[in-house]
Design an enzyme around this catalytic site. Structure first.
Site, PDB file in Angstrom:
ATOM      1  N   ARG A  63       0.890  -1.186   0.000  1.00  0.00           N
ATOM      2  CA  ARG A  63       0.000   0.000   0.000  1.00  0.00           C
ATOM      3  C   ARG A  63       0.913   1.217   0.000  1.00  0.00           C
ATOM      4  O   ARG A  63       1.657   1.434   0.966  1.00  0.00           O
ATOM      5  CB  ARG A  63      -0.927  -0.012   1.219  1.00  0.00           C
ATOM      6  CG  ARG A  63      -1.705   1.288   1.366  1.00  0.00           C
ATOM      7  CD  ARG A  63      -2.890   1.203   2.301  1.00  0.00           C
ATOM      8  NE  ARG A  63      -3.995   0.519   1.672  1.00  0.00           N
ATOM      9  CZ  ARG A  63      -5.253   0.568   2.108  1.00  0.00           C
ATOM     10  NH1 ARG A  63      -5.554   1.280   3.182  1.00  0.00           N
ATOM     11  NH2 ARG A  63      -6.212  -0.080   1.476  1.00  0.00           N
TER      12      ARG A  63
ATOM     13  N   HIS B 264      -6.855   1.028  -6.964  1.00  0.00           N
ATOM     14  CA  HIS B 264      -7.147   0.141  -5.822  1.00  0.00           C
ATOM     15  C   HIS B 264      -7.791  -1.144  -6.375  1.00  0.00           C
ATOM     16  O   HIS B 264      -8.967  -1.416  -6.136  1.00  0.00           O
ATOM     17  CB  HIS B 264      -8.080   0.864  -4.841  1.00  0.00           C
ATOM     18  CG  HIS B 264      -8.172   0.222  -3.490  1.00  0.00           C
ATOM     19  ND1 HIS B 264      -7.437  -0.891  -3.138  1.00  0.00           N
ATOM     20  CD2 HIS B 264      -8.914   0.530  -2.389  1.00  0.00           C
ATOM     21  CE1 HIS B 264      -7.727  -1.216  -1.877  1.00  0.00           C
ATOM     22  NE2 HIS B 264      -8.624  -0.379  -1.413  1.00  0.00           N
TER      23      HIS B 264
ATOM     24  N   GLN C  78      -9.824  -3.789  -4.211  1.00  0.00           N
ATOM     25  CA  GLN C  78     -11.164  -3.326  -3.845  1.00  0.00           C
ATOM     26  C   GLN C  78     -12.160  -3.641  -4.963  1.00  0.00           C
ATOM     27  O   GLN C  78     -13.255  -4.145  -4.727  1.00  0.00           O
ATOM     28  CB  GLN C  78     -11.125  -1.811  -3.590  1.00  0.00           C
ATOM     29  CG  GLN C  78     -12.475  -1.231  -3.227  1.00  0.00           C
ATOM     30  CD  GLN C  78     -12.968  -1.747  -1.887  1.00  0.00           C
ATOM     31  OE1 GLN C  78     -12.253  -1.687  -0.891  1.00  0.00           O
ATOM     32  NE2 GLN C  78     -14.170  -2.290  -1.839  1.00  0.00           N
TER      33      GLN C  78
ATOM     34  N   ASP D 159     -17.175   7.150  -2.535  1.00  0.00           N
ATOM     35  CA  ASP D 159     -15.957   6.984  -1.722  1.00  0.00           C
ATOM     36  C   ASP D 159     -15.690   8.327  -1.024  1.00  0.00           C
ATOM     37  O   ASP D 159     -16.326   9.342  -1.344  1.00  0.00           O
ATOM     38  CB  ASP D 159     -14.780   6.558  -2.623  1.00  0.00           C
ATOM     39  CG  ASP D 159     -13.488   6.286  -1.853  1.00  0.00           C
ATOM     40  OD1 ASP D 159     -13.559   6.081  -0.619  1.00  0.00           O
ATOM     41  OD2 ASP D 159     -12.404   6.291  -2.479  1.00  0.00           O
TER      42      ASP D 159
ATOM     43  N   CYS E 114     -16.510   1.688  -0.543  1.00  0.00           N
ATOM     44  CA  CYS E 114     -15.382   0.804  -0.218  1.00  0.00           C
ATOM     45  C   CYS E 114     -15.050   0.832   1.271  1.00  0.00           C
ATOM     46  O   CYS E 114     -14.373  -0.062   1.759  1.00  0.00           O
ATOM     47  CB  CYS E 114     -14.172   1.207  -1.048  1.00  0.00           C
ATOM     48  SG  CYS E 114     -13.645   2.896  -0.785  1.00  0.00           S
TER      49      CYS E 114
ATOM     50  N   ARG F  42     -13.732  -8.603   0.356  1.00  0.00           N
ATOM     51  CA  ARG F  42     -12.295  -8.368   0.213  1.00  0.00           C
ATOM     52  C   ARG F  42     -11.533  -9.650   0.535  1.00  0.00           C
ATOM     53  O   ARG F  42     -10.573 -10.013  -0.144  1.00  0.00           O
ATOM     54  CB  ARG F  42     -11.828  -7.230   1.164  1.00  0.00           C
ATOM     55  CG  ARG F  42     -12.399  -5.856   0.839  1.00  0.00           C
ATOM     56  CD  ARG F  42     -11.863  -5.305  -0.467  1.00  0.00           C
ATOM     57  NE  ARG F  42     -10.408  -5.247  -0.484  1.00  0.00           N
ATOM     58  CZ  ARG F  42      -9.692  -4.260   0.041  1.00  0.00           C
ATOM     59  NH1 ARG F  42     -10.284  -3.227   0.583  1.00  0.00           N
ATOM     60  NH2 ARG F  42      -8.366  -4.269  -0.018  1.00  0.00           N
TER      61      ARG F  42
HETATM   62  N1   CP Z   1     -11.434  -0.203   1.551  1.00  0.00           N
HETATM   63  C1   CP Z   1     -10.202  -0.310   2.063  1.00  0.00           C
HETATM   64  O1   CP Z   1      -9.218  -0.521   1.358  1.00  0.00           O
HETATM   65  O2   CP Z   1     -10.156  -0.178   3.412  1.00  0.00           O
HETATM   66  P1   CP Z   1      -8.859  -0.048   4.329  1.00  0.00           P
HETATM   67  O3   CP Z   1      -8.254   1.303   4.050  1.00  0.00           O
HETATM   68  O4   CP Z   1      -9.400  -0.156   5.739  1.00  0.00           O
HETATM   69  O5   CP Z   1      -7.916  -1.139   4.008  1.00  0.00           O
HETATM   70  N1  NVA Z   2      -9.842   6.729  -1.869  1.00  0.00           N
HETATM   71  C1  NVA Z   2      -9.551   6.278  -0.533  1.00  0.00           C
HETATM   72  C2  NVA Z   2      -9.811   4.811  -0.405  1.00  0.00           C
HETATM   73  C3  NVA Z   2      -9.621   4.251   0.970  1.00  0.00           C
HETATM   74  C4  NVA Z   2      -9.817   2.777   1.039  1.00  0.00           C
HETATM   75  C5  NVA Z   2      -8.123   6.620  -0.185  1.00  0.00           C
HETATM   76  O1  NVA Z   2      -7.246   6.489  -1.050  1.00  0.00           O
HETATM   77  O2  NVA Z   2      -7.870   7.040   0.935  1.00  0.00           O
END
Ligand code: CP
Ligand code: NVA
Length: 303
Positions: A101, A128, A131, A220, A260, A288
């Protein structure tokens, strides 16, 4: 599929991945062992916070008979200047796959270029994909066939929106994005999605037009991780894009509402919508686990 860096990497295999995810989900629900990754290890590097991604990957590896390691850059030598390429080379000697990440998509690509094991994008500033695979599994469960469906995404044209555009194009689902000027999805991704789509893709400014007759409404956060300095401006700009009962009322009566998560209740989505009868957000979050288990099996044992 060698790595999962972009939703595009699933182009030829998405239906197989979804079928495997459903199979593994059924096995897990019935308590049937499915230790397909016995003795395999997953290294997980998190530069940003996470609840769902971290827990679902870790639990997923345990259910598959393997092991996952949480690696924080602050505790890794990366935090003291070791390069991402050296980190990739070293981790590849120990683990069977790396989940990352990242703040910066370029770092994701550099890690993948230097790793000799599969790399999974667990979110970056551009995409992502994990997701969206889980989201497609959820849509398939609730609505059966992707063709003829209309998904409306309202809000920020961010990483989730970019991967959704590609995902919708790959499975042949129509998608309308309703977003303010200046917050449209990534141009290159939009072009790529249009070039592979046999379904309709539209980018609109009016959220009511975007959700008209939609089978699925998706939103989102307005302030993604990394965008915190723009919080005040964004919260003002995105106010007309809030997913509330009035907006849901413009979609089909049996539409499903997706997010999400994490949700900022009272900002991009109201309490009554996130907890309402059309909402599937917690089924979506659970998926997920099942979707990522399928991805890991595909990548680590090349089925
Ligand atoms: N939706 C998602 O990726 O959640 P987290 O940021 O909690 O991993
Ligand atoms: N768009 C959001 C998604 C979180 C799961 C972010 O990048 O923070």
């Amino acid at each position: 599929m060698k790595h999962l860096l972009s939703m595009l990497d699933t182009k030829d295999e998405i239906h197989e991945i979804l079928a495997l995810a459903s199979e593994l989900k059924a096995k897990q629900k019935k308590g049937i062992p499915h230790e397909l990754l016995k003795n395999k290890s997953l290294g997980m590097i998190f530069e940003k916070s996470s609840t769902r991604t971290r827990v679902s990957f870790e639990v997923g590896m345990t259910q598959l008979g393997g092991h996952a390691l949480y690696l924080s850059p602050k505790e890794l030598q990366m935090g003291r200047g070791e390069t991402i390429s050296d980190t990739a080379k070293v981790l590849s000697r120990f683990v069977d796959a790396i989940m990352y990440r990242a703040f910066d998509h370029k770092m994701m690509l550099e890690l993948a270029d230097n790793a000799t094991v599969p790399v999974i994008n667990g979110l970056d500033d551009i995409e992502h994909p994990c997701q969206i695979i889980a989201d497609l599994l959820t849509i398939k469960e609730k609505k059966k066939d992707f063709k003829k469906l209309k998904l409306a995404y309202v809000g920020d044209g961010n990483n989730v929106c970019n991967s959704l555009l590609l995902g919708a194009a790959i499975v042949g689902m129509n998608i309308s994005v309703g977003c303010p000027k200046g917050y449209e999805p990534n141009k290159e991704i939009l072009e790529k999605a249009k070039s592979i789509a046999k379904s309709k893709i539209e980018i609109l400014e009016n959220p009511f037009d975007a959700v008209k007759n939609a089978d699925i409404i998706y939103t989102d956060v307005w302030v993604s991780m990394g965008d915190e300095s723009e919080k005040e401006k964004r919260e003002k700009t995105f106010l007309p894009y809030q997913l509330n009962q009035k907006l849901v009322g413009n979609a089909k009566r049996d539409c499903i509402v997706m997010h999400c998560l994490p949700a900022h209740r009272g900002k991009e989505i109201t309490h009554e919508v996130v907890d309402g009868k059309n909402s599937v957000v917690f089924d979506q979050a659970e998926n997920r686990l099942h979707a990522q288990k399928a991805v890991m099996v595909k990548l680590m044992i090349h089925v």
